[in-house]
Design an enzyme around this catalytic site. Sequence first.
Site, mmCIF file in Angstrom:
data_model
loop_
_atom_site.group_PDB
_atom_site.id
_atom_site.type_symbol
_atom_site.label_atom_id
_atom_site.label_comp_id
_atom_site.label_asym_id
_atom_site.label_seq_id
_atom_site.Cartn_x
_atom_site.Cartn_y
_atom_site.Cartn_z
ATOM 1 N N ASP A 172 12.704 -42.673 -1.402
ATOM 2 C CA ASP A 172 11.404 -43.268 -1.102
ATOM 3 C C ASP A 172 11.030 -43.131 0.371
ATOM 4 O OD1 ASP A 172 9.103 -44.769 -1.170
ATOM 5 O OD2 ASP A 172 10.125 -46.701 -1.302
ATOM 6 N N GLY A 180 8.348 -43.974 1.465
ATOM 7 C CA GLY A 180 7.359 -45.015 1.712
ATOM 8 C C GLY A 180 7.947 -46.378 2.035
ATOM 9 N N GLY A 229 4.354 -52.595 -3.249
ATOM 10 C CA GLY A 229 3.099 -52.654 -3.981
ATOM 11 C C GLY A 229 3.322 -53.059 -5.421
ATOM 12 N N SER A 230 4.456 -52.672 -5.985
ATOM 13 C CA SER A 230 4.696 -52.841 -7.418
ATOM 14 C C SER A 230 5.600 -54.025 -7.756
ATOM 15 C CB SER A 230 5.319 -51.551 -7.957
ATOM 16 O OG SER A 230 6.385 -51.148 -7.124
ATOM 17 N N ASP A 240 4.363 -40.324 0.556
ATOM 18 C CA ASP A 240 5.290 -41.240 -0.097
ATOM 19 C C ASP A 240 5.909 -40.657 -1.366
ATOM 20 O OD1 ASP A 240 6.605 -43.415 -1.133
ATOM 21 O OD2 ASP A 240 4.818 -44.637 -1.433
ATOM 22 N N THR A 298 6.066 -42.965 -4.620
ATOM 23 C CA THR A 298 4.886 -43.330 -5.420
ATOM 24 C C THR A 298 4.545 -42.160 -6.334
ATOM 25 O OG1 THR A 298 3.938 -44.963 -3.913
ATOM 26 C CG2 THR A 298 2.385 -43.714 -5.241
ATOM 27 N N THR A 299 4.302 -42.454 -7.606
ATOM 28 C CA THR A 299 4.062 -41.389 -8.586
ATOM 29 C C THR A 299 2.730 -40.682 -8.355
ATOM 30 O OG1 THR A 299 5.211 -42.808 -10.173
ATOM 31 C CG2 THR A 299 4.028 -40.901 -11.060
#
Length: 433
Positions: free
Chosen positions: A107, A109, A156-157, A307, A310-311
């Site tokens: 990651d 990010g 974020g998730s 990032d 992030t998908t």
Amino acid sequence: MIFTSFLSLLAIVNVAIADPIRMPLIRKHPRRDGEINLDGIRNIVDEDRMAAQADFVRAKWGFQTLAAKKSKRATVGIPVVNQKQDASYLGQVSIGTPPQNFLVVLDTGSSDLWVASASCSSCDPQTPAFDTSKSSTIKQVTTSSGQAASVTIHYGSGSVAGLVATDTVSMGGFTNTVQGMLVATQLTTGLLDGEAAGILGLAFESLASTQAVPFWQALLNAGQLTNPEFGFWLTREIDNRFAPDNAFGGEFTLGGTNSSLYTGELEFLDVLTTTQPTFWLLEMTSVTVNGKSVTIPTGNSAISAIDTGTTLIGGPSAGVRAIYAAIPGSQALTGQMQGFYAFPCSTDVELTISYGGKSWPINSLDMNLGTVGSGLCLGGIFDLNLGSSVTAGGGNPSWVVGDTFLKNVYSVYRANPPSIGFAQLSAVAGGSG
Ligand SMILES: *[C@@H]1O[C@H](CO)[C@@H](O)[C@H](O)[C@H]1NC(C)=O
């Protein structure tokens, strides 16, 4: 973040400094009456222990260790796992003594390393977990008052919480014996999937909630990397509905780049920083849709985090709206899909993004996430702030540019000077465009 730097410094002192100072460097035999004069004769130094203690302090404080100096500095290609048709990209780390192996999300990010703990009650029973009781080298990080240091990390998730510890962490043959990490005992659902046991943060130290030096930066500080950079080739399985849950995902090159995975020049652009680098940030300067330029927001609203964790691609409302306005027949979705857009499945969306240099094309396969109704397909770019006029500001990203984009380039993250390089994928890596 519930950590202050004051607390962290004391925590480090507790862990790293107390031990060596307690250890007498040279211990004289005590003289007693009637004893043979042993002046000049001293205890035999335990050299292994002494050298290990010195390297422990060097590593903890960011100096090059003797072990690293002796070992050949290297560039290593680490295989990546593509989880669930490009949803996440994972790599293997070993933690503890003896090593326990885990797949973690790679990651760029975020900046913390964490793994699910064997004593995590809110974790999915399927999630592989780190059993701290089986590691002889784990050290709890404590606060100034002697309590275990606890941290919550917000993404974020979702969020993750637990205690901070240091232990030996290895990846691709590189090792940091005092890697700071969060051992997660509480986890919101959906943060991890399948065989993923945690996250390896690959952004800069100043973002770390644990205040630990990120693994890649610790290796860099210790002189273990040939070059102050790492690179990603991420594979595409989105168009393969028979893809296994864990497919081959490309390569994470640590300590340099792998020139057989790209063609042409790597174009490096300076990362946006204020005082210290945080995320891997670039300014998004232009977007085209099917050959036509789209007007996207500027200034703070153009700041983009690159990032790998992030998908999709998330962006500010105005920019995302402008992109879909350039695709005939597209529409904003509502209900639980609010923030997403759909477009006619018969349309091949050819999108390019530029960060001030070349324009990088996104394969139309990556822009199409599948059908969401009669003849409509879900787009790979969504609205991060759901139409509100609130902008991120404060150096925080307005765009989060994830794997939808990154599958289309070889991406390189360089610490010094902080910069990001993109190049076209070579034929070996599936090619770009
Ligand atoms: C570079 O990539 C090629 C092609 O995937 C691979 O065969 C080679 O082992 C990689 N090199 C390194 C140093 O990992």
